[in-house]
Design an enzyme around this catalytic site. Sequence first.
Site, PDB file in Angstrom:
ATOM      1  N   SER A 116       0.808  -1.216   0.000  1.00  0.00           N
ATOM      2  CA  SER A 116       0.000   0.000   0.000  1.00  0.00           C
ATOM      3  C   SER A 116       0.841   1.266   0.000  1.00  0.00           C
ATOM      4  O   SER A 116       1.750   1.415   0.822  1.00  0.00           O
ATOM      5  CB  SER A 116      -0.904  -0.014   1.237  1.00  0.00           C
ATOM      6  OG  SER A 116      -1.339   1.275   1.590  1.00  0.00           O
ATOM      7  N   ASP A 179       1.176  -0.412  -5.218  1.00  0.00           N
ATOM      8  CA  ASP A 179       0.475   0.850  -5.421  1.00  0.00           C
ATOM      9  C   ASP A 179       1.393   1.875  -6.105  1.00  0.00           C
ATOM     10  O   ASP A 179       2.378   2.319  -5.519  1.00  0.00           O
ATOM     11  CB  ASP A 179       0.025   1.374  -4.054  1.00  0.00           C
ATOM     12  CG  ASP A 179      -0.810   2.638  -4.122  1.00  0.00           C
ATOM     13  OD1 ASP A 179      -0.988   3.179  -5.228  1.00  0.00           O
ATOM     14  OD2 ASP A 179      -1.285   3.078  -3.055  1.00  0.00           O
ATOM     15  N   HIS A 206      -1.032  -1.023  -9.611  1.00  0.00           N
ATOM     16  CA  HIS A 206      -2.251  -0.254  -9.916  1.00  0.00           C
ATOM     17  C   HIS A 206      -1.965   1.241  -9.991  1.00  0.00           C
ATOM     18  O   HIS A 206      -1.135   1.781  -9.263  1.00  0.00           O
ATOM     19  CB  HIS A 206      -3.379  -0.573  -8.931  1.00  0.00           C
ATOM     20  CG  HIS A 206      -3.195  -0.092  -7.520  1.00  0.00           C
ATOM     21  ND1 HIS A 206      -3.370   1.222  -7.148  1.00  0.00           N
ATOM     22  CD2 HIS A 206      -2.903  -0.767  -6.385  1.00  0.00           C
ATOM     23  CE1 HIS A 206      -3.180   1.337  -5.849  1.00  0.00           C
ATOM     24  NE2 HIS A 206      -2.884   0.146  -5.353  1.00  0.00           N
ATOM     25  N   CYS A 217      -5.574  10.352  -0.580  1.00  0.00           N
ATOM     26  CA  CYS A 217      -6.167   9.060  -0.260  1.00  0.00           C
ATOM     27  C   CYS A 217      -7.591   9.033  -0.795  1.00  0.00           C
ATOM     28  O   CYS A 217      -8.298  10.054  -0.780  1.00  0.00           O
ATOM     29  CB  CYS A 217      -6.168   8.849   1.252  1.00  0.00           C
ATOM     30  SG  CYS A 217      -7.189   7.495   1.829  1.00  0.00           S
ATOM     31  N   HIS A 219     -10.148   8.155   0.449  1.00  0.00           N
ATOM     32  CA  HIS A 219     -11.149   8.445   1.460  1.00  0.00           C
ATOM     33  C   HIS A 219     -10.934   9.812   2.099  1.00  0.00           C
ATOM     34  O   HIS A 219     -11.417  10.075   3.202  1.00  0.00           O
ATOM     35  CB  HIS A 219     -11.157   7.324   2.510  1.00  0.00           C
ATOM     36  CG  HIS A 219     -11.482   5.998   1.900  1.00  0.00           C
ATOM     37  ND1 HIS A 219     -10.539   5.006   1.739  1.00  0.00           N
ATOM     38  CD2 HIS A 219     -12.625   5.530   1.353  1.00  0.00           C
ATOM     39  CE1 HIS A 219     -11.107   3.964   1.142  1.00  0.00           C
ATOM     40  NE2 HIS A 219     -12.366   4.266   0.896  1.00  0.00           N
ATOM     41  N   ARG A 254      -7.500   1.975 -11.279  1.00  0.00           N
ATOM     42  CA  ARG A 254      -8.405   2.409 -10.209  1.00  0.00           C
ATOM     43  C   ARG A 254      -9.032   3.741 -10.589  1.00  0.00           C
ATOM     44  O   ARG A 254      -8.348   4.644 -11.070  1.00  0.00           O
ATOM     45  CB  ARG A 254      -7.630   2.554  -8.902  1.00  0.00           C
ATOM     46  CG  ARG A 254      -8.377   3.351  -7.832  1.00  0.00           C
ATOM     47  CD  ARG A 254      -7.599   3.434  -6.554  1.00  0.00           C
ATOM     48  NE  ARG A 254      -7.830   4.696  -5.863  1.00  0.00           N
ATOM     49  CZ  ARG A 254      -7.289   5.029  -4.701  1.00  0.00           C
ATOM     50  NH1 ARG A 254      -6.479   4.171  -4.082  1.00  0.00           N
ATOM     51  NH2 ARG A 254      -7.533   6.197  -4.152  1.00  0.00           N
ATOM     52  N   ASN A 339     -11.532  -2.833  -2.560  1.00  0.00           N
ATOM     53  CA  ASN A 339     -10.812  -2.422  -1.361  1.00  0.00           C
ATOM     54  C   ASN A 339     -11.727  -2.548  -0.153  1.00  0.00           C
ATOM     55  O   ASN A 339     -12.652  -1.759   0.025  1.00  0.00           O
ATOM     56  CB  ASN A 339     -10.336  -0.971  -1.526  1.00  0.00           C
ATOM     57  CG  ASN A 339      -9.657  -0.427  -0.276  1.00  0.00           C
ATOM     58  OD1 ASN A 339      -9.351  -1.163   0.649  1.00  0.00           O
ATOM     59  ND2 ASN A 339      -9.405   0.879  -0.255  1.00  0.00           N
ATOM     60  N   CYS A 340     -11.493  -3.565   0.670  1.00  0.00           N
ATOM     61  CA  CYS A 340     -12.228  -3.737   1.927  1.00  0.00           C
ATOM     62  C   CYS A 340     -11.564  -2.820   2.965  1.00  0.00           C
ATOM     63  O   CYS A 340     -10.851  -3.277   3.861  1.00  0.00           O
ATOM     64  CB  CYS A 340     -12.204  -5.194   2.352  1.00  0.00           C
ATOM     65  SG  CYS A 340     -12.975  -6.312   1.162  1.00  0.00           S
ATOM     66  N   SER A 341     -11.804  -1.562   2.835  1.00  0.00           N
ATOM     67  CA  SER A 341     -10.978  -0.537   3.466  1.00  0.00           C
ATOM     68  C   SER A 341     -11.139  -0.434   4.976  1.00  0.00           C
ATOM     69  O   SER A 341     -12.254  -0.517   5.499  1.00  0.00           O
ATOM     70  CB  SER A 341     -11.310   0.824   2.846  1.00  0.00           C
ATOM     71  OG  SER A 341     -10.607   1.851   3.496  1.00  0.00           O
ATOM     72  N   SER A 343     -10.862   2.289   6.332  1.00  0.00           N
ATOM     73  CA  SER A 343     -11.527   3.580   6.509  1.00  0.00           C
ATOM     74  C   SER A 343     -13.030   3.406   6.704  1.00  0.00           C
ATOM     75  O   SER A 343     -13.702   4.328   7.157  1.00  0.00           O
ATOM     76  CB  SER A 343     -11.276   4.477   5.295  1.00  0.00           C
ATOM     77  OG  SER A 343      -9.914   4.845   5.205  1.00  0.00           O
TER      78      SER A 343
END
Length: 499
Positions: A116, A179, A206, A217, A219, A254, A339-341, A343
Site C-alpha cells: 500500500s 500501489d 495499480h 487518499c 477516502h 483504479r 478495497n475492503c478498506s 476507513s
Amino acid sequence: MSANGNGHSEKPLTSHQIEHSLSDQERVAQYALAQAAMTQDWASNPRWKGAERPYTAEDVLRLRGSIHIEHTLARMGAERLWELLQTDPYINALGAMSGNQAVQQVQAGLKAIYVSGWQVAADANNAGTMYPDQSLYPADSVPNLCRRINNALQRADQVHHAEGKVAPGRTWFAPLIADAEAGFGGTLNAFELMKGMIEAGAACVHFEDQLSSAKKCGHLGGKVLVSTTEAIQKLVAARLAADVMGVPTLIMARTDADSAHLLTSDIDPRDREFCTGERTSEGFFRIRGGIESAIARGLAYAPYADLIWCETSHPDMEEARRFAEAIHAKYPAKLLAYNCSPSFNWRKNLDEATIARFQPELARMGYKFQFVTLAGFHALNLSMFELARGYKLAGMTAYSRLQEKEFSRETQYGYEAVKHQRFVGTGYFDQVQQVISGGVASTTALAGSTETDQFMEKKPLLRPEHGPDAACQPILSNCLQAPVNIDLGPEEMLLPSGD
C-alpha cells in the site's frame, strides 16, 4: 569444446559474439522473426485476451535495447497471480508494511501480498518520516518496499530450503500487488515507475486517475481527476514498460470518480457529461461524482487494464453489484478488485452476518482480488499499544502472556518467529560458515545460544489449575502480579482474536 589443428580447445561463441557475427541481413531477419512472434503471442495467448495495445511489437523491440535482462521474481509473481485469479474463487490479501509482516502473511496461508502507498507514506518511505497519503514521499519508496519484502521472503525460503523443509503452500514468493498511486507525474513518470516496480519484483501494479500533484487518499476530500484520456495514457505507459522489460505484469486501473468532484480538463468528451459548468479558484472543473461517473471511467479503462477497481466511500453490496454488472455487460471476462478498506466502520455499516459473507458475495460478482489496504498499519499499532499498555501496568506478566501466545501459535499453526534467531537466518548463516570452513568452524552462532537452550525443545504450555490456557488470555486480564493496584478485568477490545 573442439580441438583445432594446433591441439588447442576452441571456446563456444557467446550470444554476444553470435549477435555481432551476424550479417546485417541476418540481423534484420532475426528482428522480423521476434516481431512476428510477439505479435502472434498478443493475438493468440489467452493471457492477453481483452488487452488492447495502441502500439506495435516493433515499437517494443526498438525500445527494449540490445540485451535481455531477466526479472525472475516479477515474472514468477505475475504468472502465479494470473493463474490464481483464473482458478480460485477469489484472492484476498492484507497490506504489509515490512518484510516480516509479509512473511507472516505467507506463513498463515495468504496467497498474495498488497503493498500500500498509504502505508508507505505513513511509516515505510525512503524519506524516513510520517506523511499523509498525498504522494509526498519519494517516488521510489514503494519499489523499495517491494524489494525489502521480496528479500525477506527470499530469506525465509533459504532458511526453509537449507533445513529441508517445504515452503507454505507452493512457494514463499507470494505475488506482490503494488500501489503506483497516480504515477508521480505524467506518462513518462508512470513508465519509469512501472519499470522500477518490475525491477523490485512486483507482480501487479495499480494506477489511479487522480492528478498526481494533488493526489489524496481515496477516502479524503479534495480529489482532482485527470481527464479520461490522460488516465488511459498512464495505463498504456505501464503496459509498454512491462512489454519492454519482457514481463507479463498485471495492470490494475483504479478510478476515484465515485467520490471525486474536481477535474483538470473537460477536453475529453467522455468527461463532459459529468461537468456542472462551474470552475474553482484553481481553475479545476466541478463534476458530479458518483457510481455512474465511476462506471463510465471503468468502461473506458477496461481495454487497457487486467483488473478494474472502483474506490468507494462505504461498503455497499448493491453499489458493487451495479458497477460489476455495468462493466461485465460490455467486458464479460474483466476481472474486478475491491478495497475492503479500514476507513470503513464495518460494524456501523453492516451487521455481523453480512460482514461474514461480504467477500464471497463480491467474488460471485467478479471481484476476484479483495484486499485490506492498511491491515499492516493497524495491526502494527494496535498490537504494540496493547503490549506497551500491559507492560506498563503489569510488567513481565504482560510480556510473558505475549510469549505464551506465540508458543501456542507455534504448536497449533506453525508460527515461527518465536524462535527469532533462527527466523532471521542465524542457522542458515551457520551453514554458510561451515561450508566456507570445511565444517570446522568454532564460531557458529546458534549452537549454544540462549534460544537453543530454552526454545528449541517444544514443551507443553503451562495451564493454570482452573481457567483458560495462558496463551488464550489477553495480555491485560487478571494480571495478578501487576505492580500497580488497578482493576484489570476482561476487556472486549483486548480479547485475543480467533480464540
